[in-house]
Design a protein around this motif. Sequence first.
Motif, PDB file in Angstrom:
ATOM      1  N   ALA A  60       0.860  -1.345   0.120  1.00  0.00           N
ATOM      2  CA  ALA A  60       0.078   0.055  -0.009  1.00  0.00           C
ATOM      3  C   ALA A  60       0.845   1.441   0.020  1.00  0.00           C
ATOM      4  N   LEU A  61       1.807   1.200   0.850  1.00  0.00           N
ATOM      5  CA  LEU A  61       2.733   2.404   0.816  1.00  0.00           C
ATOM      6  C   LEU A  61       3.660   2.502  -0.444  1.00  0.00           C
ATOM      7  N   PRO A  69      -2.761   6.441  -5.313  1.00  0.00           N
ATOM      8  CA  PRO A  69      -3.385   6.845  -4.225  1.00  0.00           C
ATOM      9  C   PRO A  69      -3.285   5.639  -2.789  1.00  0.00           C
ATOM     10  N   LEU A  70      -3.490   6.044  -1.894  1.00  0.00           N
ATOM     11  CA  LEU A  70      -3.638   5.227  -0.640  1.00  0.00           C
ATOM     12  C   LEU A  70      -4.680   4.391  -0.695  1.00  0.00           C
ATOM     13  N   ASP A  71      -4.752   3.129  -0.862  1.00  0.00           N
ATOM     14  CA  ASP A  71      -5.896   2.210  -1.069  1.00  0.00           C
ATOM     15  C   ASP A  71      -5.445   1.134  -0.021  1.00  0.00           C
ATOM     16  N   ARG A 129       6.155   9.110   9.664  1.00  0.00           N
ATOM     17  CA  ARG A 129       5.390   8.328  10.497  1.00  0.00           C
ATOM     18  C   ARG A 129       4.993   7.162  10.077  1.00  0.00           C
ATOM     19  N   ASN A 130       4.705   6.944   8.906  1.00  0.00           N
ATOM     20  CA  ASN A 130       3.988   5.780   8.137  1.00  0.00           C
ATOM     21  C   ASN A 130       5.193   4.801   7.695  1.00  0.00           C
ATOM     22  N   ILE A 131       6.313   5.291   7.013  1.00  0.00           N
ATOM     23  CA  ILE A 131       7.287   4.201   6.965  1.00  0.00           C
ATOM     24  C   ILE A 131       7.972   3.824   7.970  1.00  0.00           C
ATOM     25  N   ASN A 132       7.982   4.620   9.171  1.00  0.00           N
ATOM     26  CA  ASN A 132       8.612   4.097  10.465  1.00  0.00           C
ATOM     27  C   ASN A 132       7.753   3.033  10.826  1.00  0.00           C
ATOM     28  N   GLY A 133       6.311   3.342  10.660  1.00  0.00           N
ATOM     29  CA  GLY A 133       5.328   2.514  11.141  1.00  0.00           C
ATOM     30  C   GLY A 133       5.548   1.187  10.522  1.00  0.00           C
TER      31      GLY A 133
END
Length: 162
Positions: A60-61, A69-71, A129-133
């Motif tokens: 997704a990322l 898009p984020l899906d 935040r998202n990549i580290n998540g």
Amino acid sequence: MNLPAQIAKRLREIYFGGNWTSVNLIESLADVNWQQATTKIYSLNTIATLVCHTNYYVDALLKVLQGGPLDAHDKYSFDHPPILSQADWEKLLSKTWANVETFAGLIEQLPENKLWETFSDEKYGNYYRNINGIIEHTHYHLGQIVLIKKILLEQARAKAEK
């Protein structure tokens, strides 16, 4: 080394080795066959389901970094096609390793200021935040995979002793 390169390095380490925990996915899964990967232990997810689940979010990322898009929807994150053979299992692993490498390569190419920009929507925070998540999420599920594998091996050993 700039921050995006450091983040990409950490991502590769959790998947391919070299992190400070000395545990990674590729080595942990190297001797897991498709039957083990799909064996249900208690009420836990299977190893295959956890691999699919972690790859769901990487994928997704990855698509966002590729300009899409984020899906992604949590309710679908554990869904995956059945693993009915060793070939199915190996295909899943190959896809996972390729997605991670592509994702890490795109992270390396990010300008550092992009890490602090909003990721897709304000409610998701920034790119960092998202990549580290993804890295934290993978560490969490790697721990589960390692424990499930130990239970499977212990059950097989106990069965062989009977």
